[in-house]
Design a protein around this motif. Sequence first.
Motif, PDB file in Angstrom:
ATOM      1  N   PRO A 159       0.754  -1.426  -0.108  1.00  0.00           N
ATOM      2  CA  PRO A 159      -0.091  -0.022  -0.074  1.00  0.00           C
ATOM      3  C   PRO A 159       0.688   1.444   0.007  1.00  0.00           C
ATOM      4  CG  PRO A 159      -1.067  -1.748   1.679  1.00  0.00           C
ATOM      5  CD  PRO A 159       0.495  -2.121   1.017  1.00  0.00           C
ATOM      6  N   GLU A 160       2.012   1.466   0.634  1.00  0.00           N
ATOM      7  CA  GLU A 160       2.792   2.313   0.883  1.00  0.00           C
ATOM      8  C   GLU A 160       3.436   2.776  -0.478  1.00  0.00           C
ATOM      9  OE1 GLU A 160       6.735   1.604   2.813  1.00  0.00           O
ATOM     10  OE2 GLU A 160       5.461   0.829   3.920  1.00  0.00           O
ATOM     11  N   LEU A 161       3.649   1.861  -1.464  1.00  0.00           N
ATOM     12  CA  LEU A 161       4.120   1.971  -2.759  1.00  0.00           C
ATOM     13  C   LEU A 161       3.313   2.848  -3.717  1.00  0.00           C
ATOM     14  CD1 LEU A 161       6.141  -1.277  -3.277  1.00  0.00           C
ATOM     15  CD2 LEU A 161       6.943   0.810  -2.087  1.00  0.00           C
ATOM     16  N   TRP A 162       1.882   2.959  -3.303  1.00  0.00           N
ATOM     17  CA  TRP A 162       1.034   3.503  -4.088  1.00  0.00           C
ATOM     18  C   TRP A 162       1.102   5.221  -3.861  1.00  0.00           C
ATOM     19  CZ3 TRP A 162      -1.000   2.685  -8.834  1.00  0.00           C
ATOM     20  CH2 TRP A 162      -2.158   3.442  -9.134  1.00  0.00           C
ATOM     21  N   ARG A 163       1.637   5.908  -4.712  1.00  0.00           N
ATOM     22  CA  ARG A 163       1.948   7.333  -4.325  1.00  0.00           C
ATOM     23  C   ARG A 163       0.521   8.191  -4.319  1.00  0.00           C
ATOM     24  NH1 ARG A 163       4.471   8.376  -9.498  1.00  0.00           N
ATOM     25  NH2 ARG A 163       3.464  10.007 -10.621  1.00  0.00           N
ATOM     26  N   TRP A 164      -0.520   7.717  -4.845  1.00  0.00           N
ATOM     27  CA  TRP A 164      -1.764   8.449  -4.655  1.00  0.00           C
ATOM     28  C   TRP A 164      -2.686   8.035  -3.596  1.00  0.00           C
ATOM     29  CZ3 TRP A 164       0.011   6.210  -9.506  1.00  0.00           C
ATOM     30  CH2 TRP A 164       0.892   7.010 -10.191  1.00  0.00           C
ATOM     31  N   HIS A 216       1.039   7.726   6.487  1.00  0.00           N
ATOM     32  CA  HIS A 216       0.728   6.941   8.091  1.00  0.00           C
ATOM     33  C   HIS A 216       1.831   5.881   8.425  1.00  0.00           C
ATOM     34  CE1 HIS A 216      -3.672   8.365   7.339  1.00  0.00           C
ATOM     35  NE2 HIS A 216      -3.255   9.016   8.062  1.00  0.00           N
ATOM     36  N   VAL A 217       2.723   5.423   7.237  1.00  0.00           N
ATOM     37  CA  VAL A 217       3.851   4.487   7.833  1.00  0.00           C
ATOM     38  C   VAL A 217       4.797   5.292   7.877  1.00  0.00           C
ATOM     39  CG1 VAL A 217       2.341   2.711   6.872  1.00  0.00           C
ATOM     40  CG2 VAL A 217       4.127   3.703   5.439  1.00  0.00           C
ATOM     41  N   THR A 256       4.595   8.096  20.304  1.00  0.00           N
ATOM     42  CA  THR A 256       5.490   8.641  19.466  1.00  0.00           C
ATOM     43  C   THR A 256       5.166   8.408  17.940  1.00  0.00           C
ATOM     44  OG1 THR A 256       7.095   6.947  19.193  1.00  0.00           O
ATOM     45  CG2 THR A 256       7.588   8.406  21.309  1.00  0.00           C
ATOM     46  N   PRO A 257       5.436   9.350  17.014  1.00  0.00           N
ATOM     47  CA  PRO A 257       5.392   9.254  15.654  1.00  0.00           C
ATOM     48  C   PRO A 257       5.702   7.834  15.264  1.00  0.00           C
ATOM     49  CG  PRO A 257       6.322  11.490  16.155  1.00  0.00           C
ATOM     50  CD  PRO A 257       6.139  10.885  17.441  1.00  0.00           C
ATOM     51  N   PHE A 258       7.132   7.452  15.794  1.00  0.00           N
ATOM     52  CA  PHE A 258       7.567   6.094  15.175  1.00  0.00           C
ATOM     53  C   PHE A 258       6.787   5.143  15.710  1.00  0.00           C
ATOM     54  CE2 PHE A 258      10.252   2.491  15.983  1.00  0.00           C
ATOM     55  CZ  PHE A 258      10.948   2.179  14.556  1.00  0.00           C
ATOM     56  N   ASP A 259       6.477   5.053  16.992  1.00  0.00           N
ATOM     57  CA  ASP A 259       5.254   3.923  17.235  1.00  0.00           C
ATOM     58  C   ASP A 259       4.059   3.972  16.496  1.00  0.00           C
ATOM     59  OD1 ASP A 259       7.236   3.061  19.367  1.00  0.00           O
ATOM     60  OD2 ASP A 259       6.260   4.373  20.848  1.00  0.00           O
ATOM     61  N   ARG A 260       3.440   5.021  16.183  1.00  0.00           N
ATOM     62  CA  ARG A 260       2.118   5.200  15.480  1.00  0.00           C
ATOM     63  C   ARG A 260       2.634   4.738  14.017  1.00  0.00           C
ATOM     64  NH1 ARG A 260       1.566  10.086  18.536  1.00  0.00           N
ATOM     65  NH2 ARG A 260       2.700  11.476  16.922  1.00  0.00           N
ATOM     66  N   GLN A 261       3.595   4.916  13.478  1.00  0.00           N
ATOM     67  CA  GLN A 261       3.964   4.524  12.166  1.00  0.00           C
ATOM     68  C   GLN A 261       4.116   2.960  11.999  1.00  0.00           C
ATOM     69  OE1 GLN A 261       6.929   7.269  11.272  1.00  0.00           O
ATOM     70  NE2 GLN A 261       5.768   9.099  11.172  1.00  0.00           N
ATOM     71  N   ALA A 262       4.826   2.598  13.009  1.00  0.00           N
ATOM     72  CA  ALA A 262       5.344   1.257  13.017  1.00  0.00           C
ATOM     73  C   ALA A 262       3.851   0.422  13.038  1.00  0.00           C
ATOM     74  CB  ALA A 262       6.417   0.961  14.072  1.00  0.00           C
ATOM     75  N   ASN A 263       3.159   0.786  14.203  1.00  0.00           N
ATOM     76  CA  ASN A 263       1.954   0.086  14.533  1.00  0.00           C
ATOM     77  C   ASN A 263       0.970  -0.023  13.581  1.00  0.00           C
ATOM     78  OD1 ASN A 263       3.116  -0.690  17.234  1.00  0.00           O
ATOM     79  ND2 ASN A 263       2.044   1.123  18.253  1.00  0.00           N
ATOM     80  N   SER A 270       2.035  -1.991  10.499  1.00  0.00           N
ATOM     81  CA  SER A 270       1.642  -3.755  11.037  1.00  0.00           C
ATOM     82  C   SER A 270       0.234  -3.976  10.611  1.00  0.00           C
ATOM     83  CB  SER A 270       1.959  -3.975  12.323  1.00  0.00           C
ATOM     84  OG  SER A 270       3.241  -3.997  12.600  1.00  0.00           O
ATOM     85  N   MET A 271      -0.724  -3.178  10.968  1.00  0.00           N
ATOM     86  CA  MET A 271      -2.148  -3.420  10.825  1.00  0.00           C
ATOM     87  C   MET A 271      -2.500  -3.316   9.195  1.00  0.00           C
ATOM     88  SD  MET A 271      -4.003  -1.356  14.147  1.00  0.00           S
ATOM     89  CE  MET A 271      -3.313   0.232  13.748  1.00  0.00           C
ATOM     90  N   LEU A 272      -1.705  -2.206   8.685  1.00  0.00           N
ATOM     91  CA  LEU A 272      -2.067  -2.216   7.368  1.00  0.00           C
ATOM     92  C   LEU A 272      -1.397  -3.360   6.560  1.00  0.00           C
ATOM     93  CD1 LEU A 272      -3.111   0.142   5.465  1.00  0.00           C
ATOM     94  CD2 LEU A 272      -0.537   0.781   4.815  1.00  0.00           C
ATOM     95  N   LEU A 273      -0.536  -3.826   6.860  1.00  0.00           N
ATOM     96  CA  LEU A 273       0.103  -5.137   6.242  1.00  0.00           C
ATOM     97  C   LEU A 273      -0.888  -6.418   6.454  1.00  0.00           C
ATOM     98  CD1 LEU A 273       3.932  -4.723   6.557  1.00  0.00           C
ATOM     99  CD2 LEU A 273       2.344  -4.277   4.345  1.00  0.00           C
TER     100      LEU A 273
END
Length: 229
Positions: A130-135, A141-142, A162-169, A172-175
């Motif tokens: 999902p993060e590879l789709w630039r649109w 969010h990651v 923290t931003p890092f925790d939010r992005q990492a967590n 994981s949910m996104l994947l």
Amino acid sequence: MARLPRLYAPDLPNLAQARFTVPLSLGGEGQVMLDQVAAWLAEDSKQHGVAVHGWTLTFDQLLLLATPAGPAGLSGLVQSLGRRLAARLQIGRVFAGRFRSTLVEPGAWVLPSLIWLETVPLRQGLAADPELWRWSSAALHVGAAAGGAVHDHADYWACGNTPFDRQANYRSMLLEGLPGASSTRIERSLQGQWALGGPVFLQGLEGSCSRRAVAAKRGRPRKAAPASE
């Protein structure tokens, strides 16, 4: 049958879907148009008072998770994008009918709705991640991209301290994706344009939203039992 009025309640997020009448081309020209619509989205959302929490553009549709400041905000945003795109493409109607939308329960369905819309490119075979789709807002969010006119919802902020925790967590949910039942629930609510949430949330909407938030039960009303003599 008369169409339903737009479902709206103050300060609640909406999940919205607008499908293009004619899909954009899959080549470079289509990508240029996606870039342009994304730029318009950032500009017009501010003009119409719409806080966009997440978005995805593909060649056949626009998906938004957003909280409008007023009842006309979301409609004004979609109409503005449609007028801009119609003028650019020199065609008539851009969107296939009215866009669909549903109210979303915070604390329960905001994150699933966000994951659902940001994984659309994956389900359509447009990207391997999902993060590879630039649109879309997935890369933001990651933590794979910076900037962007996204107003993160409180439910996203609750993913970590923290931003890092939010992005990492969140990544994981996104994947991991959504269970099939959750995806089906979101899609049915969006298709029917009925509120997405639990019984308490739905009951709380009575009297505060623009129309009935849930579909009426099918069949004739049950007759009252005759009074005993």
